[in-house]
Enzyme design. Structure first.
Site, PDB file in Angstrom:
ATOM      1  N   GLU A 188      29.431  44.377  43.342  1.00 18.86           N
ATOM      2  CA  GLU A 188      28.282  43.839  44.073  1.00 18.86           C
ATOM      3  C   GLU A 188      28.696  42.925  45.212  1.00 18.86           C
ATOM      4  O   GLU A 188      27.899  42.653  46.118  1.00 18.86           O
ATOM      5  CB  GLU A 188      27.349  43.084  43.110  1.00 18.86           C
ATOM      6  CG  GLU A 188      27.835  41.697  42.685  1.00 18.86           C
ATOM      7  CD  GLU A 188      28.889  41.770  41.580  1.00 18.86           C
ATOM      8  OE1 GLU A 188      29.376  40.712  41.155  1.00 18.86           O
ATOM      9  OE2 GLU A 188      29.214  42.896  41.153  1.00 18.86           O
ATOM     10  N   ASP A 225      40.246  48.462  36.361  1.00 17.56           N
ATOM     11  CA  ASP A 225      40.636  49.252  37.524  1.00 17.56           C
ATOM     12  C   ASP A 225      42.114  49.633  37.480  1.00 17.56           C
ATOM     13  O   ASP A 225      42.510  50.695  37.979  1.00 17.56           O
ATOM     14  CB  ASP A 225      40.315  48.506  38.822  1.00 17.56           C
ATOM     15  CG  ASP A 225      40.818  47.069  38.814  1.00 17.56           C
ATOM     16  OD1 ASP A 225      41.398  46.652  37.787  1.00 17.56           O
ATOM     17  OD2 ASP A 225      40.643  46.371  39.828  1.00 17.56           O
ATOM     18  N   ARG A 229      46.153  40.426  34.733  1.00 18.17           N
ATOM     19  CA  ARG A 229      46.490  41.703  35.350  1.00 18.17           C
ATOM     20  C   ARG A 229      47.948  42.094  35.052  1.00 18.17           C
ATOM     21  O   ARG A 229      48.247  43.252  34.791  1.00 18.17           O
ATOM     22  CB  ARG A 229      46.259  41.637  36.859  1.00 18.17           C
ATOM     23  CG  ARG A 229      44.792  41.763  37.262  1.00 18.17           C
ATOM     24  CD  ARG A 229      44.667  41.903  38.769  1.00 18.17           C
ATOM     25  NE  ARG A 229      43.295  42.211  39.163  1.00 18.17           N
ATOM     26  CZ  ARG A 229      42.785  43.431  39.237  1.00 18.17           C
ATOM     27  NH1 ARG A 229      43.540  44.465  38.917  1.00 18.17           N
ATOM     28  NH2 ARG A 229      41.540  43.632  39.617  1.00 18.17           N
TER      29      ARG A 229
END
Length: 742
Positions: free
Chosen positions: A539, A627, A698
């Site tokens: 968004e 992702d 990550r």
């Protein structure tokens, strides 16, 4: 008296004349047609005529060596029937399909019994099944059952031989005569006969066996697997030796073999004759007698010279520098050499008559191996010399594909076995041989998604939309791509979504989906997604219409890859001994963030149905991992890097505040789709403690994924695609996307 003798003589003479008159013509015809039939038998096929094919072996090489290992056909048949009492088994007669109807294809492994030894290799097989998406802990849900008893080595001279298997399995309440059971076996039989005897009755169980012979193999029921060593990796595995799209130079050797020579017993005939094709130049065939305890007792006149020549060449060097590798049978039909040749891109030349090749139900070995005959060894050199260089390269490339897709790890061997069995349950929804023998391979093409080739991103380059007649008009500035078909918003906030009147007006359907507030939800194969292309947006992403249009056109040319804007990369940190992750702008990239990226919707199905639940739980537990997992998945499937396209502004990662909308609203649009900004979302810049925590997560995610896959699937690239005339010193009127330069 003389008259009587005269009448007897005349009667006897008349009888002979009648026999000659009435039967002679028939006898001549019989003799004529017998000659015709004999000629017909001799003339087809010509290569089987012994008068045309001289024997290449000495009589002493073809003798039985006085060895009782060569059983008579009756004895071998009796030994086979003692194991395969369900010899008429087919899936329709010996498998209960009803167990698979309610819960689908679920596999249950028997719990380990205390004190029951399990070999390292069988432990890997059980681990592969338990880590698969088909595993269940509830036997009532199971469609297929796997024994906890180690049945891999059924040579009773082996230290890993498990005794009294018959008594043990009959005591299992789930055994049911072996129905819906799968038994794995690598070694069967023992010295001197090496028959297929397992030492217990498998009943109606499916047998996944190495060195399967065609006589005992039950087509459409059993599965032939390759022979692999205990050192074969659990997962991942080393890649093949031929790099993709490379054209190797002409190799030093045409045909090679280096291995044991059996002086007596079964399998000795073929290996004893291999010296006949050795020329010391481009054909190297080396054998050694120096193995086993009693080799000197049986050695022949060639042994000493063979042993000296054997030490002159390195086996790995021969594999690297040869085009074809001879794979003869050993004591059993299969050989470790088969997988070694596949990995080395050395085209296997198989000399093992009667061997049911691994996974031959799915794999077309005619595209990757030369199947020869043990009796026609002398014809092998001339046969391989006749193969055109282009065909040789095609063979080599197929060996690399098959090695990587089905054989490089125990996981892949086991999963291929399960997928072949699963395909039999629903033939109308099974993979075709084309899918099994073409990139990315049968394991990565889910028939539950589709059975039509055009629905996958790997087999076609014709996509949705028409350049001459745009399917949609422009909508608002950031979501007005001419290729947009629909907008899907995944709402992951605690509060309900606003009413339809609050959303921006658009000329395309807009659908709101209530998520479960899990990060992996954004890659769920929602039925609302109807287009092949998915533009995934956060968004807080900022894109212009020109950027969306250009990225979609790039994706149309590369539908199997991720195409997007923000990129990051990975690297190996030798000091830390682990994989590192960086978001700095460098000359290399290996990750395209799904905050603004195109990909094929099939990857939603792979993400949800192919990956095990444990990986999705990892993603949901780490706030910045979904992702990376999607990039790792696509790279593992395609072996290709993602593609970066031009972007006007540098992307900045943000961390959502823990406010009323704790999770981001992630859009999963179709071509050119755009997720409108979600209310109650206040992103903050990536900095301070939150940024450091996200970066650390990550890196942890990257290393955990590499550990699970067994290798690092991500592929680095230095490619970025820009529009033609991008930033060239020409008039903006000649440029299709001038706004990208502002």
């Amino acid at each position: 008296m003389q008259t009587r003798k005269k009448y007897i003589f005349l009667t006897f003479l008349a009888s002979w004349l009648l026999l000659f008159f009435f039967g002679g013509d028939q006898l001549r015809r019989f003799a004529f047609f017998s000659v015709r039939k004999a000629e017909a038998r001799r003339n087809w096929p010509r290569w089987t005529d012994r008068t045309l094919l001289k024997s290449f072996a000495d009589p002493e090489e073809l003798q039985r060596d006085g060895d009782p290992s060569l059983l008579s056909p009756r004895e071998r048949r009796a030994a086979w029937l003692s194991v395969y009492r369900g010899s008429r088994c087919r899936m329709e007669t010996c498998f209960d399909f009803s167990r698979c109807e309610r819960h689908g294809f679920k596999v249950f492994t028997y719990p380990q019994e205390r004190g029951q030894p399990v070999s390292e290799t069988y432990g890997k097989i059980l681990s592969s099944i338990e880590r698969s998406r088909y595993h269940t802990l509830n036997p009532e849900e199971a469609c297929l059952f796997i024994l906890s008893i180690d049945t891999l080595d059924r040579d009773h001279l082996s230290g890993q031989y498990v005794r009294n298997v018959d008594e043990k399995i009959r005591g299992f309440p789930l055994w049911n005569g072996g129905r819906n059971h799968l038994i794995f076996n690598l070694y069967s039989g023992t010295w001197p006969s090496y028959t297929g005897a397992l030492g217990f009755d498998i009943g109606q169980a499916i047998l996944a066996k190495a060195s399967f012979d065609t006589e005992s193999f039950r087509p459409g029921f059993d599965v032939s697997i390759p022979l692999f060593s205990k050192d074969h990796p659990q997962r991942g595995g080393d890649r093949g030796w031929l790099y993709q799209d490379s054209v190797p130079p002409k190799k030093k050797y045409l045909l090679v073999f280096k291995g044991k020579r059996y002086l007596t017993g079964i399998g000795s005939g073929t290996r004893n004759a291999l010296h006949h094709i050795h020329n010391g130049k481009d054909i190297i065939s080396l054998t050694t007698c120096k193995h086993g305890k009693d080799w000197e007792k049986h050695k022949d006149t060639r042994c000493d010279k063979d042993n000296v020549d054997y030490e002159r060449f390195d086996y790995q060097e021969l594999l690297h520098n040869s085009t074809f590798c001879i794979v003869p049978r050993g004591r059993r039909l299969g050989s470790f050499r088969f997988l070694e040749a596949l990995q080395a891109a050395c085209i296997p030349v198989l000399l093992s008559d009667g061997w049911e090749l691994p996974f031959a139900e799915a794999i077309d070995w005619g595209k990757a191996a030369v199947v020869g005959s043990e009796r026609l060894l002398l014809q092998i050199p001339s046969a391989v010399r006749c193969i055109h260089p282009e065909r040789v390269l095609a063979f080599q490339q197929q060996t690399q594909f098959l090695w990587d897709a089905y054989f490089s790890s125990v996981d892949k061997i086991v999963h291929t076995t399960l997928e072949i069995i699963k395909d039999r349950l629903s033939p109308h929804r099974s993979r075709s041989r084309f899918l099994w023998n073409t990139l990315p391979g049968g394991l990565l093409v889910l028939p539950d998604f589709s059975t039509h080739l055009g629905d996958f991103p790997f087999y076609y380059l014709q996509h949705v939309g028409s350049l001459s007649q745009p399917i949609l008009r422009l909508i608002q500035a950031v979501s007005g791509s001419q290729y947009c078909a629909q907008i899907v918003v995944l709402w992951s906030c605690e509060k309900p979504p606003p009413p339809s009147g609050k959303w921006p007006q658009s000329a395309v359907p807009l659908t709101i989906i209530q998520g479960r507030r899990e990060l992996s939800d954004r890659f769920f194969p929602f039925e609302a997604i109807q287009t092949d292309a998915v533009l995934s947006l956060d968004e807080d992403t900022s894109l212009s219409t020109s950027e969306v249009d250009f990225a979609f056109l790039v994706w149309r040319s590369f539908p199997e890859r991720i195409v997007g804007f923000p990129t990051q990369s990975h690297f190996w940190d030798p000091e830390q001994g682990r994989w590192g992750y960086t978001s700095k702008w460098t000359n290399e990239l290996s990750i395209v963030l799904t905050a603004a990226a195109f990909y094929h919707r099939y990857y939603h199905s792979l993400f949800t149905e192919y990956l095990p639940a444990g990986l999705r739980e990892l993603v949901d537990g780490l706030a910045a991992c979904e992702d990376i997992l999607m990039n790792v998945l696509v790279a593992a499937v395609t072996k290709l890097p993602p593609i970066k396209v031009t972007q006007r502004k540098q992307h900045k990662e943000v961390v959502a505040q823990q406010a009323e909308c704790r999770d981001r609203a992630a859009g999963t649009p179709g071509p050119g789709q755009r997720s409108p900004s979600a209310p109650h979302s206040a992103p903050a810049a990536l900095k301070g403690t939150a940024g450091s925590r996200r970066f650390s997560q990550r890196q942890d995610c990257l290393n955990q994924l590499a550990d699970w896959f067994g290798y690092m699937p991500l592929v680095s690239s230095q490619l970025r695609l820009d529009p033609v005339l991008f930033k060239d010193q020409v008039s903006v009127l000649r440029k299709k996307y001038p706004s990208l330069e502002k």
